[in-house]
Design an enzyme around this catalytic site. Structure first.
Site, PDB file in Angstrom:
ATOM      1  N   VAL A  34       0.831  -1.202   0.000  1.00  0.00           N
ATOM      2  CA  VAL A  34       0.000   0.000   0.000  1.00  0.00           C
ATOM      3  C   VAL A  34       0.877   1.267   0.000  1.00  0.00           C
ATOM      4  O   VAL A  34       0.511   2.285  -0.599  1.00  0.00           O
ATOM      5  CB  VAL A  34      -1.007  -0.059   1.182  1.00  0.00           C
ATOM      6  CG1 VAL A  34      -0.368   0.179   2.516  1.00  0.00           C
ATOM      7  CG2 VAL A  34      -2.160   0.901   0.944  1.00  0.00           C
ATOM      8  N   ASP A  35       2.043   1.192   0.612  1.00  0.00           N
ATOM      9  CA  ASP A  35       2.992   2.316   0.642  1.00  0.00           C
ATOM     10  C   ASP A  35       3.392   2.698  -0.791  1.00  0.00           C
ATOM     11  O   ASP A  35       3.330   3.878  -1.182  1.00  0.00           O
ATOM     12  CB  ASP A  35       4.228   1.862   1.455  1.00  0.00           C
ATOM     13  CG  ASP A  35       5.131   3.003   1.870  1.00  0.00           C
ATOM     14  OD1 ASP A  35       4.784   4.165   1.619  1.00  0.00           O
ATOM     15  OD2 ASP A  35       6.196   2.712   2.456  1.00  0.00           O
ATOM     16  N   SER A 124       0.214  -3.842   8.717  1.00  0.00           N
ATOM     17  CA  SER A 124       1.079  -4.991   9.053  1.00  0.00           C
ATOM     18  C   SER A 124       0.656  -6.319   8.429  1.00  0.00           C
ATOM     19  O   SER A 124       1.343  -7.329   8.619  1.00  0.00           O
ATOM     20  CB  SER A 124       1.196  -5.213  10.583  1.00  0.00           C
ATOM     21  OG  SER A 124       2.060  -4.266  11.164  1.00  0.00           O
TER      22      SER A 124
END
Ligand code: AR6
Length: 175
Positions: A34-35, A124
């Site tokens: 997602v980053d 996470s």
């Protein structure tokens, strides 16, 4: 104003909310998952803003369990709240408390900035390997606890990638 908690299936980079949360690394220097998607969609201005955040110690701009806020740049969201979830090491290295802290710190930042809407990815649960069902339980517990005193927040979204993720959040929210 009542607070809505909901789970939706979407690419978080498409959401036109006040803030979307990024599951980042401590250096805030981008990555995969997602980053990577957020940085691609936001354009290079987001990386420039992240690089301007001072290092607290070598390679650490945002310690695990903490959160920082930047602009949304080319995203439809106004802000990105970057948080760093724990890497899963089996569950006895403080992972549950660190993951819970991520949700609380993001929500506190959003409330302090008087934002009304925020979307979370499953922090996470990708590269960092946190077991999905356990992580969803923590996410829902922390958000519900925060919802007792939401301040400006009226909409909190769990943004899921894939149907299985959506089912897990919906069951947790229904419980
Ligand atoms: N929209 C919503 N959810 C997404 C998207 C998206 N566009 N892309 C992936 N997911 P991960 P982590 C889901 O690996 O485990 C990076 O390299 C994905 O399916 O992105 O916290 C950082 O730089 C999963 O459920 O984050 C860090 O080094 C969830 O987002 C590290 O990975 C989180 O997966 C962080 O790892």
């Amino acid at each position: 104003m009542p607070l809505t908690l909901e789970a939706i299936e979407a690419d978080i980079t498409t959401l036109a909310l006040d803030a979307i949360v990024n599951a980042a690394s401590e250096s805030l220097s981008g990555g995969g998952g997602v980053d990577g998607a957020i940085h691609r969609a936001a354009g290079p201005g987001l990386m420039d803003e992240c690089r301007a955040i001072p290092m607290l110690r070598p390679r650490v701009r945002c310690p695990t369990g903490e959160a920082v806020i930047t602009g949304g740049h080319r995203l439809p969201a106004r802000y990105v709240i970057h948080t760093v979830g724990p890497v899963w090491h089996g569950g006895h290295k403080g992972e549950p408390a660190l993951l819970a802290s991520c949700y609380r710190r993001c929500l506190t930042l959003a409330r302090d900035q008087e934002l009304s809407s925020i979307a979370f990815p499953a922090i996470s649960c990708g590269v960092f390997g946190y077991p999905f069902t356990e992580a969803v339980a923590i996410a829902v517990t922390e958000v519900r606890a925060f919802a007792e005193e939401p301040g400006s927040l009226t909409r909190i979204v769990f943004c899921c990638f894939g149907n299985r993720a959506l089912d897990a959040y919906r069951s947790a929210l229904a419980a």
